[in-house]
Design a protein around this motif. Structure first.
Motif, mmCIF file in Angstrom:
data_model
loop_
_atom_site.group_PDB
_atom_site.id
_atom_site.type_symbol
_atom_site.label_atom_id
_atom_site.label_comp_id
_atom_site.label_asym_id
_atom_site.label_seq_id
_atom_site.Cartn_x
_atom_site.Cartn_y
_atom_site.Cartn_z
ATOM 1 N N GLY A 171 -20.115 -34.582 -3.873
ATOM 2 C CA GLY A 171 -20.415 -35.571 -2.847
ATOM 3 C C GLY A 171 -20.941 -36.855 -3.447
ATOM 4 O O GLY A 171 -20.934 -37.052 -4.659
ATOM 5 N N GLY A 172 -21.373 -37.737 -2.580
ATOM 6 C CA GLY A 172 -21.959 -38.989 -3.027
ATOM 7 C C GLY A 172 -20.951 -40.109 -3.116
ATOM 8 O O GLY A 172 -19.752 -39.931 -2.901
ATOM 9 N N LYS A 173 -21.469 -41.277 -3.444
ATOM 10 C CA LYS A 173 -20.650 -42.487 -3.493
ATOM 11 C C LYS A 173 -19.461 -42.344 -4.440
ATOM 12 O O LYS A 173 -18.363 -42.794 -4.148
ATOM 13 C CB LYS A 173 -21.522 -43.663 -3.925
ATOM 14 C CG LYS A 173 -20.796 -44.979 -3.949
ATOM 15 C CD LYS A 173 -21.720 -46.112 -4.340
ATOM 16 C CE LYS A 173 -20.952 -47.416 -4.400
ATOM 17 N NZ LYS A 173 -21.800 -48.515 -4.839
ATOM 18 N N LYS A 174 -19.685 -41.738 -5.575
ATOM 19 C CA LYS A 174 -18.599 -41.570 -6.548
ATOM 20 C C LYS A 174 -18.144 -40.116 -6.605
ATOM 21 O O LYS A 174 -17.718 -39.628 -7.640
ATOM 22 C CB LYS A 174 -19.049 -42.042 -7.926
ATOM 23 C CG LYS A 174 -19.280 -43.534 -7.968
ATOM 24 C CD LYS A 174 -19.556 -44.015 -9.353
ATOM 25 C CE LYS A 174 -19.760 -45.515 -9.334
ATOM 26 N NZ LYS A 174 -19.987 -46.060 -10.641
ATOM 27 N N GLY A 175 -18.216 -39.437 -5.476
ATOM 28 C CA GLY A 175 -17.817 -38.037 -5.418
ATOM 29 C C GLY A 175 -16.320 -37.870 -5.563
ATOM 30 O O GLY A 175 -15.559 -38.826 -5.654
ATOM 31 N N GLY A 176 -15.911 -36.632 -5.567
ATOM 32 C CA GLY A 176 -14.498 -36.316 -5.692
ATOM 33 C C GLY A 176 -14.318 -34.823 -5.836
ATOM 34 O O GLY A 176 -15.204 -34.034 -5.503
ATOM 35 N N VAL A 177 -13.173 -34.443 -6.334
ATOM 36 C CA VAL A 177 -12.827 -33.038 -6.510
ATOM 37 C C VAL A 177 -12.316 -32.850 -7.933
ATOM 38 O O VAL A 177 -11.620 -33.716 -8.468
ATOM 39 C CB VAL A 177 -11.734 -32.613 -5.497
ATOM 40 C CG1 VAL A 177 -11.248 -31.200 -5.766
ATOM 41 C CG2 VAL A 177 -12.243 -32.753 -4.065
ATOM 42 N N SER A 178 -12.659 -31.717 -8.525
ATOM 43 C CA SER A 178 -12.091 -31.319 -9.810
ATOM 44 C C SER A 178 -11.456 -29.948 -9.647
ATOM 45 O O SER A 178 -12.048 -29.060 -9.034
ATOM 46 C CB SER A 178 -13.161 -31.249 -10.902
ATOM 47 O OG SER A 178 -13.599 -32.536 -11.249
ATOM 48 N N VAL A 179 -10.258 -29.803 -10.179
ATOM 49 C CA VAL A 179 -9.556 -28.521 -10.177
ATOM 50 C C VAL A 179 -9.122 -28.249 -11.611
ATOM 51 O O VAL A 179 -8.510 -29.110 -12.252
ATOM 52 C CB VAL A 179 -8.311 -28.536 -9.262
ATOM 53 C CG1 VAL A 179 -7.606 -27.183 -9.302
ATOM 54 C CG2 VAL A 179 -8.673 -28.926 -7.843
ATOM 55 N N ILE A 180 -9.448 -27.062 -12.091
ATOM 56 C CA ILE A 180 -9.060 -26.648 -13.437
ATOM 57 C C ILE A 180 -8.311 -25.326 -13.324
ATOM 58 O O ILE A 180 -8.822 -24.370 -12.742
ATOM 59 C CB ILE A 180 -10.291 -26.418 -14.348
ATOM 60 C CG1 ILE A 180 -11.215 -27.622 -14.365
ATOM 61 C CG2 ILE A 180 -9.846 -26.002 -15.744
ATOM 62 C CD1 ILE A 180 -10.692 -28.812 -15.089
ATOM 63 N N ALA A 181 -7.113 -25.283 -13.872
ATOM 64 C CA ALA A 181 -6.370 -24.026 -13.974
ATOM 65 C C ALA A 181 -6.288 -23.669 -15.451
ATOM 66 O O ALA A 181 -5.708 -24.416 -16.246
ATOM 67 C CB ALA A 181 -4.976 -24.161 -13.380
ATOM 68 N N LEU A 182 -6.900 -22.565 -15.800
ATOM 69 C CA LEU A 182 -6.773 -22.033 -17.149
ATOM 70 C C LEU A 182 -5.517 -21.180 -17.156
ATOM 71 O O LEU A 182 -5.371 -20.265 -16.343
ATOM 72 C CB LEU A 182 -7.998 -21.196 -17.509
ATOM 73 C CG LEU A 182 -7.963 -20.513 -18.873
ATOM 74 C CD1 LEU A 182 -7.899 -21.548 -19.989
ATOM 75 C CD2 LEU A 182 -9.184 -19.620 -19.028
ATOM 76 N N ILE A 183 -4.606 -21.517 -18.033
ATOM 77 C CA ILE A 183 -3.357 -20.769 -18.138
ATOM 78 C C ILE A 183 -3.274 -20.173 -19.538
ATOM 79 O O ILE A 183 -3.959 -20.638 -20.453
ATOM 80 C CB ILE A 183 -2.139 -21.671 -17.840
ATOM 81 C CG1 ILE A 183 -2.121 -22.890 -18.765
ATOM 82 C CG2 ILE A 183 -2.136 -22.104 -16.378
ATOM 83 C CD1 ILE A 183 -0.894 -23.748 -18.671
ATOM 84 N N GLU A 184 -2.473 -19.152 -19.694
ATOM 85 C CA GLU A 184 -2.319 -18.541 -21.019
ATOM 86 C C GLU A 184 -1.860 -19.568 -22.040
ATOM 87 O O GLU A 184 -2.225 -19.498 -23.210
ATOM 88 C CB GLU A 184 -1.325 -17.380 -20.961
ATOM 89 C CG GLU A 184 -1.859 -16.174 -20.230
ATOM 90 C CD GLU A 184 -0.848 -15.041 -20.132
ATOM 91 O OE1 GLU A 184 0.247 -15.137 -20.742
ATOM 92 O OE2 GLU A 184 -1.153 -14.059 -19.438
ATOM 93 N N GLU A 185 -1.086 -20.533 -21.598
ATOM 94 C CA GLU A 185 -0.530 -21.545 -22.487
ATOM 95 C C GLU A 185 -1.485 -22.714 -22.737
ATOM 96 O O GLU A 185 -1.276 -23.481 -23.648
ATOM 97 C CB GLU A 185 0.789 -22.079 -21.912
ATOM 98 C CG GLU A 185 1.859 -21.031 -21.726
ATOM 99 C CD GLU A 185 1.712 -20.198 -20.449
ATOM 100 O OE1 GLU A 185 2.518 -19.277 -20.269
ATOM 101 O OE2 GLU A 185 0.794 -20.458 -19.640
#
Length: 128
Positions: free
Chosen positions: A61-75
């Motif tokens: 949240g907050g003024k400079k908020g956002g979303v992070s998504v990380i997918a760990l893959i075998e590769e």
């Protein structure tokens, strides 16, 4: 003391493909939709013939908020980070191996988010 690695054949070679870029002027509703962004990354894993280990997402949240998504893959990984204040995202798709297609994953996510413009960069991170 570091140990030198010698590759005996073409089959032993590490094939590293890195596609990354910046996405500008994305719809703010999409930019803040954690579930949508996670679903896009998971679908990109499938499209690019990658093998998922685990995916995590966080909303800030907050003024400079956002979303992070990380997918760990075998590769290796896919990482997507958004910034609300700037309607901006960065996307990083890195794979090792002959069979995965990081360009397909990158293209899928860009087409789904429909930025007004984007930059894409490629790096060959192979061992030889």
């Amino acid at each position: 003391m570091s140990e030198q690695v010698t590759f005996q054949s073409h089959e032993d070679r590490i094939v590293g493909k890195h596609v990354f870029g910046n996405l500008y002027d994305i719809d703010p509703e999409d930019l803040n939709n954690e579930q949508l962004l996670k679903d896009l990354v998971l679908k990109a894993v499938e499209i690019a013939h990658m093998n998922l280990v685990e995916a995590k997402s966080w909303s800030f949240g907050g003024k400079k908020g956002g979303v992070s998504v990380i997918a760990l893959i075998e590769e290796s990984h896919i990482a997507l980070h958004t910034w609300n204040e700037y309607n901006y995202a960065t996307l990083d798709v890195y794979t090792c191996g002959e069979d995965s297609d990081p360009q397909a994953a990158f293209k899928f996510i860009v087409e789904a988010l429909k930025p007004r413009r984007y930059q894409v960069f490629f790096a060959d991170r192979s061992s030889s």
